[in-house]
Enzyme design. Structure first.
Site, PDB file in Angstrom:
ATOM      1  CG  ASP A 133      -1.951   0.926   1.184  1.00 44.85           C
ATOM      2  OD1 ASP A 133      -2.660   1.028   0.383  1.00 44.85           O
ATOM      3  OD2 ASP A 133      -2.358   2.364   2.069  1.00 44.85           O
ATOM      4  CG  HIS A 134       5.072   3.161   1.446  1.00 45.30           C
ATOM      5  ND1 HIS A 134       4.791   4.283   1.734  1.00 45.30           N
ATOM      6  CD2 HIS A 134       6.812   3.296   0.998  1.00 45.30           C
ATOM      7  CE1 HIS A 134       6.079   5.013   1.600  1.00 45.30           C
ATOM      8  NE2 HIS A 134       6.990   4.049   1.710  1.00 45.30           N
TER       9      HIS A 134
END
Lengths: 169, 159
Positions: B33-34
């Site tokens: 998700d980064h």
């Protein structure tokens, strides 16, 4: 877990200032470890909130030219207070300089007039294809994802407000 | 996500220096998700890995009696991204430790090569209040935390 450490972009004042907000909820799982009897937002996630906030100003300024915007160097990250569940932190990032491949920010987190954290941040910006052209499609996906997330965080409305403010001035 | 950012200590010289390792794995959810299409270990969590390595070193030096919390990161510099399948190594050395505070200097290695430096100041908050409220008990080094330390091969002076 999701790694989005701000909930909303509040204002974008081009060319050099952006504000956002991070609310803290006991539903966030890492709080069970940090700490079991004293849940508070980890200091490094305050750093992450400041980095993400500054990153959005870079993207807007450069019209999402680069896929990767990451920490190069942080200096003097100073912690003054805690953020507990149910509380929130306003994040402010002011650009000292936004160059093509790097940028320099003064950032802080506060609650009303109370300073929670402050730091000096240097970010670097690049595309994966700069190092290996085979990654160009990944850059495209990352930039497309970033634009969607900017919408999700209320970025366009924050920009619109800035436009109105500039007009009034 | 849990809040444990080192996998184990590989060297521990009480009151002096310590080295810990952290494997970066695609099984870690936050990586996806980064930067969703290009997984990297977030720089802020690398800073936390050093803070945990150095914080346990500082805590052990005074028998885990102090509540050791992050007061300042003097400098954190990282020259490249760390990707899944790579192993981080954090090396922390105590610069100074007193009743009120401690400072450490640290170097970060990835796959055996140096990639950055992280220098930290910790506060022993019982002796260094600034009007903040917190529990009486040691919420940093809890019983659960101390049992985790055993898996790190760190006994802890006076515990």
């Amino acid at each position: 877990m999701k790694f989005i450490l701000i909930d909303r972009i509040k204002t974008i004042e081009l060319p050099n200032r952006i504000t956002a907000v991070k609310t803290l909820s006991l539903a966030e799982e890492y709080l069970a470890d940090h700490f079991p009897t004293f849940p508070v937002m980890p200091g490094v996630l305050m750093l992450e909130a400041m980095l993400q906030t500054a990153g959005w100003l870079v993207r807007v300024t450069q019209d999402f030219r680069y896929s990767m915007i990451v920490l190069e160097e942080a200096k003097n990250i100073t912690y003054k207070s805690f953020v507990a569940p149910g509380g929130s932190m306003e994040v402010i990032a002011e650009a000292v300089e936004i160059g093509d491949a790097s940028s320099d920010f003064k950032a802080m987190g506060r609650r009303g007039d109370e300073e929670i954290v402050k730091a000096r941040l240097k970010l670097r910006h690049y595309n994966l294809a700069d190092r290996d052209p085979q990654w160009a499609d990944t850059d495209d996906r990352l930039i497309s994802d970033a634009r969607k997330r900017f919408d999700l965080l209320g970025g366009p409305a924050a920009l619109k407000t800035a436009g109105v403010l500039a007009h009034v001035r | 996500m849990r809040w444990i950012w080192i996998d184990k200590f590989v060297e521990f010289e009480s009151g002096v220096r310590a080295a810990a390792i952290k494997n970066v794995s695609l099984a870690e959810e936050h990586l996806h998700d980064h930067f969703p299409a290009y997984q990297v270990m977030p720089a802020s969590l690398i800073v936390e890995g050093m803070a945990q390595t150095a914080g346990i070193l500082v805590g052990e030096a005074r028998g885990f009696k102090e509540k050791v919390i992050l007061a300042k990161v003097k400098r954190a510099r990282l020259e490249r991204e760390v990707r899944p399948g790579e192993q981080l190594r954090y090396e922390a050395t105590i610069e100074q430790v007193s009743a009120e505070a401690a400072s450490t200097v640290g170097r970060v290695f990835c796959e055996g090569k140096p990639i950055g430096e992280i220098d930290i100041v910790f506060s022993h908050i019982d002796n260094n209040l600034s009007g903040l409220e917190f529990p009486e008990e040691n919420f940093v080094f809890t019983e659960e935390f101390k049992s985790l330390l055993r898996t790190y091969n760190v006994s802890g002076r006076g515990t």
